[in-house]
Design a protein around this motif. Structure first.
Motif, PDB file in Angstrom:
ATOM      1  N   MET A  46       0.829  -1.211   0.000  1.00 50.83           N
ATOM      2  CA  MET A  46       0.000   0.000   0.000  1.00 50.83           C
ATOM      3  C   MET A  46       0.861   1.257   0.000  1.00 50.83           C
ATOM      4  SD  MET A  46      -3.342  -0.799   2.356  1.00 50.83           S
ATOM      5  CE  MET A  46      -2.674  -2.028   3.457  1.00 50.83           C
ATOM      6  N   LEU A  47       1.989   1.220   0.687  1.00 48.21           N
ATOM      7  CA  LEU A  47       2.877   2.379   0.730  1.00 48.21           C
ATOM      8  C   LEU A  47       3.430   2.710  -0.651  1.00 48.21           C
ATOM      9  CD1 LEU A  47       4.914   1.780   4.025  1.00 48.21           C
ATOM     10  CD2 LEU A  47       3.092   3.437   3.637  1.00 48.21           C
ATOM     11  N   LYS A  48       3.635   1.685  -1.462  1.00 51.17           N
ATOM     12  CA  LYS A  48       4.202   1.911  -2.798  1.00 51.17           C
ATOM     13  C   LYS A  48       3.267   2.727  -3.677  1.00 51.17           C
ATOM     14  CE  LYS A  48       7.599  -1.752  -3.270  1.00 51.17           C
ATOM     15  NZ  LYS A  48       8.122  -2.845  -4.124  1.00 51.17           N
ATOM     16  N   GLY A  49       1.984   2.639  -3.421  1.00 54.49           N
ATOM     17  CA  GLY A  49       1.042   3.405  -4.222  1.00 54.49           C
ATOM     18  C   GLY A  49       0.573   4.680  -3.558  1.00 54.49           C
TER      19      GLY A  49
ATOM     20  N   LEU B  75       9.257  -2.985   9.521  1.00 58.60           N
ATOM     21  CA  LEU B  75       9.382  -2.374   8.194  1.00 58.60           C
ATOM     22  C   LEU B  75      10.835  -2.314   7.726  1.00 58.60           C
ATOM     23  CD1 LEU B  75       6.761   0.527   8.445  1.00 58.60           C
ATOM     24  CD2 LEU B  75       6.614  -1.516   7.010  1.00 58.60           C
ATOM     25  N   VAL B  76      11.740  -1.903   8.602  1.00 58.16           N
ATOM     26  CA  VAL B  76      13.138  -1.765   8.168  1.00 58.16           C
ATOM     27  C   VAL B  76      13.776  -3.117   7.889  1.00 58.16           C
ATOM     28  CG1 VAL B  76      13.487   0.432   9.353  1.00 58.16           C
ATOM     29  CG2 VAL B  76      14.057  -1.702  10.547  1.00 58.16           C
TER      30      VAL B  76
ATOM     31  N   ASN C  85      13.671  -1.046  -0.458  1.00 55.47           N
ATOM     32  CA  ASN C  85      13.857  -0.588  -1.844  1.00 55.47           C
ATOM     33  C   ASN C  85      12.840   0.465  -2.272  1.00 55.47           C
ATOM     34  OD1 ASN C  85      16.007  -2.403  -2.221  1.00 55.47           O
ATOM     35  ND2 ASN C  85      14.590  -4.072  -2.684  1.00 55.47           N
ATOM     36  N   HIS C  86      12.025   0.924  -1.333  1.00 50.69           N
ATOM     37  CA  HIS C  86      10.969   1.881  -1.661  1.00 50.69           C
ATOM     38  C   HIS C  86      11.550   3.302  -1.766  1.00 50.69           C
ATOM     39  CE1 HIS C  86       7.021   3.507  -2.056  1.00 50.69           C
ATOM     40  NE2 HIS C  86       7.009   4.118  -0.891  1.00 50.69           N
ATOM     41  N   ASP C  87      10.881   4.146  -2.525  1.00 55.17           N
ATOM     42  CA  ASP C  87      11.296   5.545  -2.688  1.00 55.17           C
ATOM     43  C   ASP C  87      10.524   6.413  -1.688  1.00 55.17           C
ATOM     44  OD1 ASP C  87      12.001   8.062  -3.450  1.00 55.17           O
ATOM     45  OD2 ASP C  87      11.179   7.953  -5.474  1.00 55.17           O
ATOM     46  N   PHE C  88      11.243   7.108  -0.812  1.00 52.21           N
ATOM     47  CA  PHE C  88      10.620   7.900   0.244  1.00 52.21           C
ATOM     48  C   PHE C  88      10.877   9.399   0.073  1.00 52.21           C
ATOM     49  CE2 PHE C  88      11.285   3.691   2.053  1.00 52.21           C
ATOM     50  CZ  PHE C  88      10.042   3.424   2.603  1.00 52.21           C
ATOM     51  N   LYS C  89      10.966   9.861  -1.154  1.00 54.58           N
ATOM     52  CA  LYS C  89      11.334  11.250  -1.387  1.00 54.58           C
ATOM     53  C   LYS C  89      10.305  12.238  -0.846  1.00 54.58           C
ATOM     54  CE  LYS C  89       9.518  11.121  -6.124  1.00 54.58           C
ATOM     55  NZ  LYS C  89       9.867  11.217  -7.567  1.00 54.58           N
ATOM     56  N   THR C  90       9.033  11.821  -0.664  1.00 52.18           N
ATOM     57  CA  THR C  90       8.017  12.750  -0.161  1.00 52.18           C
ATOM     58  C   THR C  90       7.892  12.721   1.362  1.00 52.18           C
ATOM     59  OG1 THR C  90       6.257  11.088  -0.401  1.00 52.18           O
ATOM     60  CG2 THR C  90       6.661  12.537  -2.283  1.00 52.18           C
TER      61      THR C  90
ATOM     62  N   ILE D  21      17.324   4.331   5.634  1.00 52.64           N
ATOM     63  CA  ILE D  21      16.498   3.822   4.530  1.00 52.64           C
ATOM     64  C   ILE D  21      15.610   4.911   3.943  1.00 52.64           C
ATOM     65  CG2 ILE D  21      14.604   2.232   3.952  1.00 52.64           C
ATOM     66  CD1 ILE D  21      15.821   0.309   6.069  1.00 52.64           C
ATOM     67  N   THR D  22      14.969   5.696   4.819  1.00 53.37           N
ATOM     68  CA  THR D  22      13.951   6.649   4.353  1.00 53.37           C
ATOM     69  C   THR D  22      14.464   8.073   4.185  1.00 53.37           C
ATOM     70  OG1 THR D  22      13.193   7.292   6.569  1.00 53.37           O
ATOM     71  CG2 THR D  22      12.213   5.303   5.594  1.00 53.37           C
ATOM     72  N   GLY D  23      15.565   8.390   4.859  1.00 52.00           N
ATOM     73  CA  GLY D  23      16.042   9.771   4.860  1.00 52.00           C
ATOM     74  C   GLY D  23      15.265  10.664   5.800  1.00 52.00           C
ATOM     75  N   SER D  24      14.300  10.082   6.530  1.00 47.96           N
ATOM     76  CA  SER D  24      13.470  10.827   7.479  1.00 47.96           C
ATOM     77  C   SER D  24      13.876  10.474   8.907  1.00 47.96           C
ATOM     78  CB  SER D  24      11.991  10.480   7.263  1.00 47.96           C
ATOM     79  OG  SER D  24      11.183  11.015   8.295  1.00 47.96           O
ATOM     80  N   LYS D  25      14.056  11.499   9.736  1.00 49.93           N
ATOM     81  CA  LYS D  25      14.377  11.255  11.143  1.00 49.93           C
ATOM     82  C   LYS D  25      13.167  10.688  11.865  1.00 49.93           C
ATOM     83  CE  LYS D  25      15.555  15.527  11.120  1.00 49.93           C
ATOM     84  NZ  LYS D  25      15.954  16.912  11.412  1.00 49.93           N
TER      85      LYS D  25
END
Length: 569
Positions: free
Chosen positions: A307-310, A326-327, A334-339, A361-365
């Motif tokens: 669901m996160l992928k979409g 999740l980690v 391999n998911h993209d977390f740019k937002t 993995i996500t770049g988010s703290k």
């Protein structure tokens, strides 16, 4: 130049040292009376964001305009169809479905008091909560109707509204889902509730009835929110409209500089009946006009990742066990977390290894927050400008006082000195249901006792040493389970860990460590003890190691040390 104290001398703390550390844009105080009631907050949000998506679930999106209409119809049904009066209690027993916000806001708009119920309760637990709260009405998902049928032998319920998984998905899709859930997956045990009214029928009837806006104010009771029961008997915390509104404004104060009204997309994996998700996901993001992705079954990690992928989310909340799962999921990695810009962890301690993996993995703290059901719930939060994990639960939120006291009840005045944390603020509950005036267990001189042992540094950052009742006493030395678990989790073969005290004729108690290994790990007892010896003094090293396939948890993923202790005893 300021004189430096020798290392062995603690620093004297001021009353609110954290205010100097607040990031730019975070206010010292908020206005808890900005809205007269949760009903007023709801009315403004559905007007301001009417055509924006409010909730998404099973591929169906509900706008704020539709949420307004559906909750209004449900409120009218409660008022006119069931003749419920303001102040009466209504229980909601369902996971994250579109039905939940409709019923939640419908009940609040009718002036009722919401009693959130864990759908995984046993009949005994459900009967206790219904009887204790005095709830005469319940909205329940059909999957759990058998539990209610059994519980009604020991409690009184006057009105039952029965919903099914697909009730908001349209005739074709909804009917198919309901058939699959009941007859293919066998998720609906046989039950008998002849007096139950269907949820869709209730909405249809309410649509033909007159809705009358009740007179509510900040002191009106909004929720009976029962405590998690991880360390003892569950009690109903009385949370007023003002309590909840204050905490929403406090959340907005600390997270607001990162958020934009009408533009946020939040993932709600924690159930909305849990106070953390209720306030942050359910109310804060309603205030901001966000889109909420409701996850009905967060234990299905592959399904959640799919669901996160979409969904290009900007915010996600959760507990340590969820983030840990999740980690460790390859697809998630391999998911993209740019937002993604805001990740909030609460409900239990966030572990360093999990926080650091999440950020890599996500770049988010992963910003840890701390709260209690009794505080609506947020008390402290790590500031948004923090570079990374620092082991703290953060700084007290706006308009909140926090102090640490010793065993004698005297305030701890020096930094890094442990004491029981006590809290004051507009978010603190009125008291426990049925215990008005009997506040010895909950309050101390008007301050809420948290039962958590903490330290505070010179900037005001608080660190939880542990739950007072979870403390392990080994030969007169205090051992805090969180420290043991943190060390255990640093081993690459450990997926989860929990530490408890077990009886010992020699030392009073010994440390027992219960471990869940990662798939394929060859970790054994000898290696685990050797690892702990590297980081812990001798009396803290676990004397008993047990390997399990899973740890006992609440439905929101909080580890139940009490169950581990009870078994050991």
């Amino acid at each position: 130049m300021e004189q430096q104290l020798p290392p062995h001398q603690p620093t004297l703390l001021s009353d609110k040292p954290w205010l100097k550390r607040y990031p730019q844009g975070v206010p010292a105080d908020i206005d808890p009376d900005r809205f007269g009631s949760l009903m007023a907050l709801f009315e403004q949000s559905v007007a301001d964001f009417a055509d924006k998506p409010a909730y998404r679930n099973f591929g169906r999106t509900m706008s704020y305009r539709e949420l307004d209409r559906q909750s209004r119809n449900f409120a009218a049904y409660l008022q006119q169809g069931l003749k419920l009066q303001p102040g009466e209690r209504i229980a909601l027993m369902m996971p994250n479905l579109l039905q939940y916000p409709v019923c939640l806001f419908g009940a609040l708009r009718a002036g009722l008091v919401v009693v959130n119920v864990n759908p995984l309760y046993t009949p005994r637990e459900l009967a206790h909560q219904l009887k204790d709260s005095g709830a005469g009405t319940i909205v329940i998902l059909e999957n759990f109707a058998d539990t209610l049928a059994q519980a009604m032998k020991h409690s009184r319920i006057d009105h039952i509204v029965l919903t099914r998984m697909g009730d908001h998905l349209g005739l074709l899709k909804g009917t198919m889902l309901n058939l699959v859930v009941k007859h293919v997956k066998k998720m609906v045990p046989a039950y008998r509730l002849p007096a139950a009214v269907g949820y869709r029928q209730a909405l249809a009837k309410g649509g033909e009835m007159t809705y009358r806006r009740p007179e509510l104010n900040g002191d009106s009771l909004a929720f009976l929110q029962y405590t998690g029961g991880t360390t003892g008997l569950s009690k109903g915390a009385m949370l007023s409209h003002r309590n909840m509104l204050a905490n929403v404004e406090q959340c907005l104060g600390v997270y607001g500089p990162m958020l934009k009204p009408g533009e946020e997309k939040v993932v709600t994996a924690l159930p909305l009946y849990h106070v953390f998700a209720l306030t942050v996901n359910g109310l804060l993001f309603l205030r901001l006009g966000a889109e909420n992705l409701l996850i009905t079954n967060p234990r299905d990690i592959p399904g959640l990742v799919k669901m996160l992928k979409g969904y290009s989310c900007t915010c996600i909340t959760g507990v340590n066990t969820l983030f840990n799962a999740l980690v460790n999921n390859t697809e998630f990695q391999n998911h993209d977390f740019k937002t993604l810009k805001l990740t909030i962890g609460g409900g239990m301690s966030v572990q360093r290894v999990v926080a650091e993996q999440w950020q890599d993995i996500t770049g988010s703290k992963l910003l840890e927050g701390y709260g209690l059901t009794e505080c609506s719930p947020l008390v402290t939060v790590c500031p948004y400008d923090l570079e990374g994990y620092n082991g703290a639960i953060g700084l007290p939120v706006c308009s909140t006082q926090v102090r640490l006291v010793d065993e004698a009840g005297e305030r701890v005045r020096y930094s890094h000195t442990p004491g029981e944390m006590e809290v004051k603020g507009p978010q603190v509950m009125r008291g426990y249901w049925g215990e008005d005036g009997k506040d010895d267990d909950g309050f101390h001189d008007g301050w809420l006792r948290t039962g958590d042992i903490a330290t505070m540094d010179e900037q005001g950052f608080l660190k939880i040493v542990d739950r007072k009742k979870d403390m392990i006493l080994v030969s007169g030395f205090n051992v805090f389970p969180n420290e043991i678990e943190e060390v255990a989790m640093s081993h690459p073969g450990v997926l989860e860990a929990a530490a408890v005290g077990v009886p010992s004729q020699v030392s009073g108690e010994n440390v027992k460590l219960v471990v869940v290994k990662k798939p394929g790990s060859l970790l054994d007892e000898k290696a685990m003890v050797a690892h702990c010896k590297q980081y812990l003094t001798a009396y803290k090293v676990p004397k008993v190691i047990e390997f399990r396939d899973e740890l006992p948890k609440t439905n929101v993923g909080k580890i139940l040390r009490r169950k581990l202790r009870d078994k050991a005893a």
